[in-house]
Every structure is written in C-alpha cells, then in structure tokens.
Design a protein around this motif. Structure first.
Motif, PDB file in Angstrom:
ATOM      1  N   ASP A  68     -50.761 -26.303   2.903  1.00 29.72           N
ATOM      2  CA  ASP A  68     -50.975 -26.058   1.472  1.00 29.72           C
ATOM      3  C   ASP A  68     -52.056 -24.995   1.242  1.00 29.72           C
ATOM      4  O   ASP A  68     -52.058 -24.317   0.212  1.00 29.72           O
ATOM      5  N   ALA A  69     -52.976 -24.855   2.191  1.00 32.91           N
ATOM      6  CA  ALA A  69     -54.044 -23.869   2.053  1.00 32.91           C
ATOM      7  C   ALA A  69     -53.530 -22.442   2.106  1.00 32.91           C
ATOM      8  O   ALA A  69     -54.261 -21.496   1.781  1.00 32.91           O
ATOM      9  N   LEU A  70     -52.265 -22.262   2.468  1.00 35.82           N
ATOM     10  CA  LEU A  70     -51.689 -20.930   2.588  1.00 35.82           C
ATOM     11  C   LEU A  70     -51.110 -20.406   1.282  1.00 35.82           C
ATOM     12  O   LEU A  70     -50.670 -19.252   1.237  1.00 35.82           O
ATOM     13  N   PHE A  71     -51.101 -21.197   0.251  1.00 31.76           N
ATOM     14  CA  PHE A  71     -50.419 -20.767  -0.972  1.00 31.76           C
ATOM     15  C   PHE A  71     -50.968 -19.450  -1.499  1.00 31.76           C
ATOM     16  O   PHE A  71     -50.209 -18.556  -1.891  1.00 31.76           O
ATOM     17  N   GLY A  72     -52.291 -19.309  -1.536  1.00 34.40           N
ATOM     18  CA  GLY A  72     -52.872 -18.091  -2.072  1.00 34.40           C
ATOM     19  C   GLY A  72     -52.443 -16.853  -1.307  1.00 34.40           C
ATOM     20  O   GLY A  72     -52.089 -15.826  -1.894  1.00 34.40           O
ATOM     21  N   GLU A  73     -52.461 -16.928   0.031  1.00 33.55           N
ATOM     22  CA  GLU A  73     -52.038 -15.797   0.855  1.00 33.55           C
ATOM     23  C   GLU A  73     -50.560 -15.475   0.621  1.00 33.55           C
ATOM     24  O   GLU A  73     -50.175 -14.301   0.521  1.00 33.55           O
ATOM     25  N   TRP A  74     -49.751 -16.502   0.567  1.00 33.05           N
ATOM     26  CA  TRP A  74     -48.318 -16.298   0.338  1.00 33.05           C
ATOM     27  C   TRP A  74     -48.074 -15.694  -1.034  1.00 33.05           C
ATOM     28  O   TRP A  74     -47.315 -14.730  -1.181  1.00 33.05           O
ATOM     29  N   PHE A  75     -48.733 -16.225  -2.048  1.00 31.51           N
ATOM     30  CA  PHE A  75     -48.554 -15.783  -3.432  1.00 31.51           C
ATOM     31  C   PHE A  75     -48.986 -14.330  -3.591  1.00 31.51           C
ATOM     32  O   PHE A  75     -48.301 -13.530  -4.239  1.00 31.51           O
ATOM     33  N   ARG A  76     -50.101 -13.984  -2.967  1.00 31.64           N
ATOM     34  CA  ARG A  76     -50.658 -12.638  -3.125  1.00 31.64           C
ATOM     35  C   ARG A  76     -50.040 -11.628  -2.153  1.00 31.64           C
ATOM     36  O   ARG A  76     -49.618 -10.533  -2.569  1.00 31.64           O
ATOM     37  N   ASP A  77     -49.976 -11.975  -0.859  1.00 36.73           N
ATOM     38  CA  ASP A  77     -49.625 -10.990   0.164  1.00 36.73           C
ATOM     39  C   ASP A  77     -48.135 -10.940   0.477  1.00 36.73           C
ATOM     40  O   ASP A  77     -47.617  -9.879   0.827  1.00 36.73           O
ATOM     41  N   VAL A  78     -47.457 -12.083   0.365  1.00 41.78           N
ATOM     42  CA  VAL A  78     -46.030 -12.119   0.680  1.00 41.78           C
ATOM     43  C   VAL A  78     -45.190 -11.865  -0.574  1.00 41.78           C
ATOM     44  O   VAL A  78     -44.325 -10.981  -0.585  1.00 41.78           O
ATOM     45  N   LYS A  79     -45.457 -12.588  -1.633  1.00 41.21           N
ATOM     46  CA  LYS A  79     -44.680 -12.435  -2.864  1.00 41.21           C
ATOM     47  C   LYS A  79     -45.181 -11.300  -3.748  1.00 41.21           C
ATOM     48  O   LYS A  79     -44.465 -10.874  -4.661  1.00 41.21           O
ATOM     49  N   ALA A  81     -47.253 -11.423  -6.077  1.00 42.21           N
ATOM     50  CA  ALA A  81     -47.104 -11.958  -7.427  1.00 42.21           C
ATOM     51  C   ALA A  81     -48.433 -12.329  -8.069  1.00 42.21           C
ATOM     52  O   ALA A  81     -48.457 -12.984  -9.109  1.00 42.21           O
ATOM     53  N   TRP A  82     -49.535 -11.915  -7.439  1.00 43.52           N
ATOM     54  CA  TRP A  82     -50.867 -12.258  -7.952  1.00 43.52           C
ATOM     55  C   TRP A  82     -51.595 -10.962  -8.261  1.00 43.52           C
ATOM     56  O   TRP A  82     -52.357 -10.442  -7.441  1.00 43.52           O
ATOM     57  N   PRO A  83     -51.384 -10.398  -9.440  1.00 39.84           N
ATOM     58  CA  PRO A  83     -52.006  -9.115  -9.783  1.00 39.84           C
ATOM     59  C   PRO A  83     -53.519  -9.211  -9.861  1.00 39.84           C
ATOM     60  O   PRO A  83     -54.092 -10.301  -9.953  1.00 39.84           O
ATOM     61  N   GLY A  84     -54.147  -8.046  -9.847  1.00 35.20           N
ATOM     62  CA  GLY A  84     -55.605  -8.015  -9.848  1.00 35.20           C
ATOM     63  C   GLY A  84     -56.233  -8.660 -11.059  1.00 35.20           C
ATOM     64  O   GLY A  84     -57.324  -9.236 -10.966  1.00 35.20           O
ATOM     65  N   GLN A  85     -55.574  -8.596 -12.220  1.00 35.72           N
ATOM     66  CA  GLN A  85     -56.144  -9.203 -13.425  1.00 35.72           C
ATOM     67  C   GLN A  85     -55.892 -10.704 -13.499  1.00 35.72           C
ATOM     68  O   GLN A  85     -56.324 -11.361 -14.435  1.00 35.72           O
ATOM     69  N   GLY A  86     -55.210 -11.254 -12.474  1.00 32.24           N
ATOM     70  CA  GLY A  86     -54.907 -12.685 -12.463  1.00 32.24           C
ATOM     71  C   GLY A  86     -53.485 -12.925 -12.943  1.00 32.24           C
ATOM     72  O   GLY A  86     -52.998 -12.245 -13.851  1.00 32.24           O
ATOM     73  N   TRP A  87     -52.817 -13.888 -12.316  1.00 32.64           N
ATOM     74  CA  TRP A  87     -51.439 -14.159 -12.719  1.00 32.64           C
ATOM     75  C   TRP A  87     -51.353 -14.588 -14.166  1.00 32.64           C
ATOM     76  O   TRP A  87     -50.367 -14.286 -14.860  1.00 32.64           O
ATOM     77  N   GLU A  88     -52.373 -15.297 -14.643  1.00 29.23           N
ATOM     78  CA  GLU A  88     -52.298 -15.845 -15.999  1.00 29.23           C
ATOM     79  C   GLU A  88     -52.207 -14.742 -17.046  1.00 29.23           C
ATOM     80  O   GLU A  88     -51.404 -14.810 -17.989  1.00 29.23           O
ATOM     81  N   ARG A  89     -53.023 -13.691 -16.901  1.00 29.19           N
ATOM     82  CA  ARG A  89     -52.999 -12.604 -17.864  1.00 29.19           C
ATOM     83  C   ARG A  89     -51.731 -11.756 -17.701  1.00 29.19           C
ATOM     84  O   ARG A  89     -51.120 -11.325 -18.686  1.00 29.19           O
ATOM     85  N   ALA A  90     -51.344 -11.501 -16.443  1.00 35.01           N
ATOM     86  CA  ALA A  90     -50.168 -10.670 -16.191  1.00 35.01           C
ATOM     87  C   ALA A  90     -48.895 -11.341 -16.710  1.00 35.01           C
ATOM     88  O   ALA A  90     -48.059 -10.690 -17.358  1.00 35.01           O
TER      89      ALA A  90
END
Length: 256
Positions: A68-79, A81-90
C-alpha cells in the motif's frame, strides 16, 4: 510528544487508508447524492488532507503498510496522474468545479491500484528507504500506543512555530477546511483502530461552552470569521486554544 490516554484500551488492527477510500467510493457509486460515508459532502481539498491525517495516524501507530505504501509512486510516476499543483486542484479544474466527479476520478485510481497483481506492484519504481514495499509483509497491528489528537495538534504547533506558511508542511494550501480534513482523517484512523480519543470531544465542548463556538458547528467558519478571513490565523488560533485547554489540566477524572 507527551502522550495522554483517557484509559487503557485494547487496540484493534488499523484499517488501511486505501480500504477507507474504497468504502467511500462504494458509497458514492451506490447513491445519487451525499453526504457520504466518512466525508460528508464531497470536497477534494478536505479529502486530500483527510488522507494525510489518516496516514499520519498510521505512522504514529507504527503499522507496516506493505505494498500500500507504493500508491504515491504508482500514482505519480506510473500513471502520471498527480500534477504538481495536486490532484485535487487539477481534477477540480478538469471537471469545472464538480467536486463529486473530481473525487471519483481520484478514487477510481485507488481502485485500479488495489487491483494490481503482485508482479505489477513489484515493478513500481521505489526510491524510498529500505526494501521495496511489495516485498514487505503488511502488519496492521499497532506497535505503539495511540497518540491523542490534541498531542498531534501540539506537535503541529511546535513544528510550525511562528513561521508564516509553514502549516503547508502538513496541509499544503493553507485553508481551514483542509486542516479540518486532516484532523478528521487522523481521528477516524484512531476510532477504527479502537482508540476512543475522548479528550478531543471534551475539547470541542469546551470550545462551545468557554469560547462561544456555536453548538453543532465545527470550528472552521467561526474562527475564520473571527480572524477576518485569514485561514492561517484561524488555524493558529485553534492550536492556541489546544494549548489553553491543556493548561487547564482537565483530566478524565475532573473534566466531567
């Protein structure tokens, strides 16, 4: 931190934050409108800090999250899908301010991550310390006693000091609803793990009885109004109230 507990309590295994998010997703997909399980009405700014507060609690309990600790890496580096301004704002911008659709997009990524097979998890690049999380055996049994919410808030106050903007270390954009989400996530994690955290409920009553906050209303709007719309000042006022409340020495034996 100076840990205080109302009474000894037998802790239950902590609930993974991804499980909580999937429960929220299921509730949102099964009903036409909110309020929804755990979060009330959809608010992506609040939810992103809700997740942060929940993770802070898991860290304090000393659990091992495993893959479960890998979610951030997967979300940002693989998908990607995590823009610099944050997923919430994007995502909110993508859906023209539609909170529900923006949140569901994020929660769909959570569901996709949870469906990954072991070999896909093992292939996620890991730049953190220690062995790759996919090879770790998760253990959700707390190895440390629960840290009460007020202790967490006192630590936040100590870390930020008098430096303007340092609250962003904990909540990113400095807004009262984000701080409220951070507290909500932390408290839910404690509750699901069996910690009562009764002191915080007494603190909320004290805010109403001694500080004049309206009953049934959280601190966000009254303190923001009292601070002329200055969100950082409102949050700092909340933290100052924590110090004042603790200075009263209200223990379980003499607070009722």
């Amino acid at each position: 931190m100076n840990q205080r507990s109302d009474s000894p309590v037998e802790m239950k295994p902590a609930v993974p934050v991804r499980d909580v998010l999937l429960r929220i997703r299921q509730d949102m997909r099964s009903r036409q409108s909110g309020p929804y399980l755990y979060i009330g009405m959809p608010d992506v700014d609040r939810v992103v800090c809700f997740v942060g507060g929940y993770r802070e609690c898991l860290h304090s309990l000393g659990v091992e999250q495993g893959a479960d600790a890998l979610f951030g890496e997967w979300f940002r580096d693989v998908k990607k899908a995590w823009p610099g301004q944050g997923w919430e704002r994007a995502y909110l911008e993508e859906f023209h301010g539609d909170q529900e659709r923006a949140l569901l997009k994020y929660l769909d990524f959570v569901a996709e991550f949870r469906a990954l097979p072991p070999e896909a998890l093992a292939a996620i690049p890991w730049h953190g310390e220690g062995e790759h999380p996919a090879s770790r055996v998760p253990s959700w049994t707390p190895v440390r006693p629960p840290t009460p919410t007020l202790d967490l808030l006192l630590e936040v106050r100590q870390v930020i000091g008098d430096v303007p903007g340092r609250l962003g270390m904990f909540i990113g954009y400095i807004e009262v609803n984000r701080m409220a989400g951070f507290i909500d996530g932390y408290r839910l994690c404690l509750a699901l793990a069996g910690a009562r955290d009764e002191e915080y409920a007494r603190f909320e009553r004290w805010l109403q009885e001694d500080k004049g906050l309206p009953p049934g209303q959280e601190w966000t709007s009254p303190l923001l109004q009292a601070c002329q719309g200055d969100a950082e000042q409102a949050i700092r006022q909340l933290l100052a109230y924590v110090v004042e409340f603790r200075a009263l020495g209200r223990s379980p034996a003499n607070s009722e």
